[in-house]
Every structure is written in C-alpha cells, then in structure tokens.
Write a protein that holds these residues in place. Structure first.
Motif, mmCIF file in Angstrom:
data_model
loop_
_atom_site.group_PDB
_atom_site.id
_atom_site.type_symbol
_atom_site.label_atom_id
_atom_site.label_comp_id
_atom_site.label_asym_id
_atom_site.label_seq_id
_atom_site.Cartn_x
_atom_site.Cartn_y
_atom_site.Cartn_z
ATOM 1 N N ARG A 53 0.848 -1.187 0.000
ATOM 2 C CA ARG A 53 0.000 0.000 0.000
ATOM 3 C C ARG A 53 0.882 1.234 0.000
ATOM 4 N NH1 ARG A 53 -4.828 1.627 4.288
ATOM 5 N NH2 ARG A 53 -5.312 3.661 3.352
ATOM 6 N N SER A 55 2.492 4.840 0.623
ATOM 7 C CA SER A 55 2.465 5.821 1.708
ATOM 8 C C SER A 55 2.601 7.197 1.075
ATOM 9 C CB SER A 55 3.618 5.572 2.688
ATOM 10 O OG SER A 55 3.662 6.594 3.663
ATOM 11 N N ASP A 57 1.903 10.108 2.161
ATOM 12 C CA ASP A 57 2.495 11.134 3.016
ATOM 13 C C ASP A 57 4.017 11.073 2.949
ATOM 14 O OD1 ASP A 57 0.024 12.039 3.786
ATOM 15 O OD2 ASP A 57 0.005 10.955 5.701
ATOM 16 N N ASP A 58 4.553 9.864 2.984
ATOM 17 C CA ASP A 58 6.008 9.711 2.876
ATOM 18 C C ASP A 58 6.504 10.150 1.512
ATOM 19 O OD1 ASP A 58 6.082 8.750 5.447
ATOM 20 O OD2 ASP A 58 6.219 6.634 4.864
#
Length: 385
Positions: A53, A55, A57-58
């Motif tokens: 999945r 990320s 935000d990262d």
C-alpha cells in the motif's frame, strides 16, 4: 600550471564505480550516477514492492525535501520549484504558458544554443505568437551584455540564454544580463543545465525569473527528472499548458470539483509525480549539498586549469579563454582531427565528447589531478611525441 585548489574526500570518488574503470570527463553530457542514487531508487522500489500500500504522506515528504534542496542549490524558495521531465519540458512551460501580448518579442542566440533553448522560441515565431530576434554570440558562443543591449527592443518580453554554452563551456554573465533585464523590464529565462550542480547559482541575485535544468548532467542524478524555477512574481503570468488534479488548490480532495489553480509553481505539476526518480534526484542533491557547491566549483576549476596547461604544452589550442572558463574545457590539435583524437582517448578509457570538432572535457567532484596527468599523456601518445 594551476593545480586543484581543493581536493574533495576520497569517499566521494568511492561512490562512483565508473572511476574504477574509466576516466570519466563528460559530465556536460550524461553523467554516471553515484551508488547513493542507485540505493535510493532501489530502496524506494523495494519498499513499494513489499509494502502493498503506498504511503503518499512519505512520498510527498520526499518530494518536498527534494524541492527544498533544489531551491537551496539555486537560491530560491521551495514553492517556486516544480518537477519537470527534462530541461526542454521546463522551457516549454514558459514558451507555451506565458500570457503573450500582441507584438511581444523573444531574443535568443539561436545559432549557438542547444536546441532545447531554440525550438520553443522558433515555434512561437512561426505561429505568430512572439517574434524571435536572433542574438549574435561572441567567439566563445556566449551572449554578452553589450550584445543583448543592442538587440533588445522595447517590445522584447523574454531574453533566453544558457548559463554556460554546451559546446564551448563558456560561462554566461547572468548577473550582467539580469541587471540589463531589470532595466528593460524583460524576463530573463535560463537554460541552467550546464552549470547547476557545478557552479554556484543565485537566481534572485542575478535577476533570473525562470530557470530549467534536469538532473542527469552536473547534478549527478538521473534521466527523466529535473526541476524548474518560476519566480513567484511570474507564476500567475504563466498558465500551465497541462492541467491536472495536482494543479489545483484542493489537489487531494478527489470528491469535490473545485477548479482553482495553485498560486505557486505547484500548478505546473499536473498529475502523479515520478516518485522513484525524485528519490534518486534527492539523493544526488544531498551529495552535492554535502560536498558543497563552492568546494566543487573550486575543485573542478582547478582540474580544468591544470589540464589546460598540460595540453597547451603539447601544442593544443584550448578554449574558452580563462576569463570565461570555469568548469569545462575544449581543445584541438592542428596535427590530428577531433574524431581520431576522441577515439584514441576512448581506447585508453577516457570518456570525453566531441563538439564542433573540438574535444570537450567536463570533470566533476570525484575526478583527480592524477587523471588530468593521464589524459595529457594519452593525448601525447596520440600525437606520437
């Protein structure tokens, strides 16, 4: 003969595996990248394969860090930076998106510039959007302040130049041109790919309003990713030629259609970003910042001066002259043609390029004075002296 003024740590050389097999002196072309860039891209892709999945935000944090590092490298703010595929992409954003007015003109040195900084302006001229005035170049192929002052007209909207000439290495006086453009109310647009990463850059001080550069040359990054600087005073005058969800103020609200363009350079990032490439770009920028751009410029300039002295002692004709020479050198010898000389150097593991009949040499932070000596010896061998 000048020797390098500063020697960068051996650790940087160790990060470039090409240095174990070749003397690589073609960073004005396509640079070999470092192990840290390879590891950054591999790490990103490995995580993507394993996590199942994304990320976001990262990923967005990574992209923002990259914008910030590029901004520091050229002297602007991160919200004035957008990612582009390459230098051509960036320059075309301005050509296609500027709010051109009837009678507007563009000035560019079409006879000597790399095509990326010629074809967008020719296209405008042929379509009747903005007339192109061709700037004459000096012997080194650069646009001087005096020349620009003579050619710029009251209707000139954009002056398009390169920060350094790709074929000769001669560095452009951006500070002088920037002052002239301020006086004439002209936008200074710069193809920065031949200096960003090798020489100090300060777009604000120099009055540059638009700059494009991709990462695969002096920034020691990779192909397919670069950045464009759009001065915040100019952003609203450039309509994005490509529009997508990221161009807007509510980019991540997918359930509401709200068409309002971002007020900063983010409007030019129309869709999903090339995060794996950005990961590599960030690693390359980290290396440059760690080494220090002033130290890199000093080191590379010393190497170029050292090699110039050795080649001149062999009867080679070098260019550009010391006043315009910073990080690149071209040379020829009256007794041997350029293609033969280039091939002879290649046979000895020396990677250079041939531009307009002259050998172009462009070292970087991991090259050494010993390599300059070996290059001169390889030239001597070709001459049979």
């Amino acid at each position: 003969m000048n020797m390098p003024l500063r020697t960068l740590p051996q650790s940087y050389r160790d990060e470039f595996p090409v240095s174990r097999t070749h003397i690589f002196l073609n960073h004005a072309g396509v640079s070999p990248t470092s192990t840290r860039v390879v590891e950054a891209v591999h790490g990103f892709m490995d995580a993507m394969a394993r996590m199942g999945r994304p990320s976001f935000d990262d990923w967005e944090s990574l992209a923002q860090s990259c914008r910030e590092r590029f901004a520091r490298l050229i002297g602007c703010e991160a919200d004035e930076v957008a990612f582009v595929r390459n230098t051509s992409h960036g320059l075309s954003l301005l050509a296609a998106g500027l709010d051109w007015r009837p009678g507007d003109r563009v000035a560019a040195a079409a006879s000597v510039e790399y095509p990326s900084n010629v074809y967008p302006w020719i296209d405008l001229d042929r379509r009747g959007i903005a007339a192109l005035d061709v700037l004459p170049a000096d012997e080194a192929g650069t646009v001087t302040v005096d020349t620009a002052a003579r050619v710029l007209k009251p209707a000139t909207r954009v002056l398009a130049v390169s920060s350094a000439q790709y074929a000769t290495g001669a560095v452009t006086d951006l500070t002088g041109l920037g002052e002239l453009c301020r006086e004439r109310d002209v936008l200074l647009c710069v193809d920065g790919i031949q200096t960003v990463g090798a020489l100090p850059t300060d777009v604000k001080k120099d009055g540059v309003r638009f700059l494009s550069a991709d990462s695969h040359k002096w920034m020691l990054g990779m192909m397919g990713i670069g950045a464009v600087f759009v001065d915040r005073s100019l952003v609203r005058s450039v309509h994005p030629p490509l529009i997508g969800w990221r161009s807007t103020t509510e980019a991540f609200n997918f359930d509401r259609v709200h068409y309002e363009l971002l007020p900063d350079a983010g409007r030019f990032e129309e869709g999903s970003l090339a995060y794996p490439l950005i990961a590599g770009f960030l690693a390359a920028l980290e290396l440059l910042e760690e080494a220090g751009i002033d130290a890199i410029a000093e080191h590379v300039g010393g190497l170029v001066d050292d090699l110039a002295g050795r080649l001149e002692a062999l009867g080679c004709v070098t260019a550009p002259d010391p006043g315009q020479r910073r990080h690149m050198l071209t040379f020829r010898h009256p007794d041997i043609d350029g293609e033969t000389l280039e091939q002879g150097l290649a046979d000895e593991g020396v990677v250079v390029s041939l531009r307009r009949g002259r050998i172009r040499v462009s070292p970087h932070l991991y090259n050494t004075a010993e390599e300059m000596k070996l290059v001169a010896e390889a030239v001597r061998a070709q001459l049979g002296t």
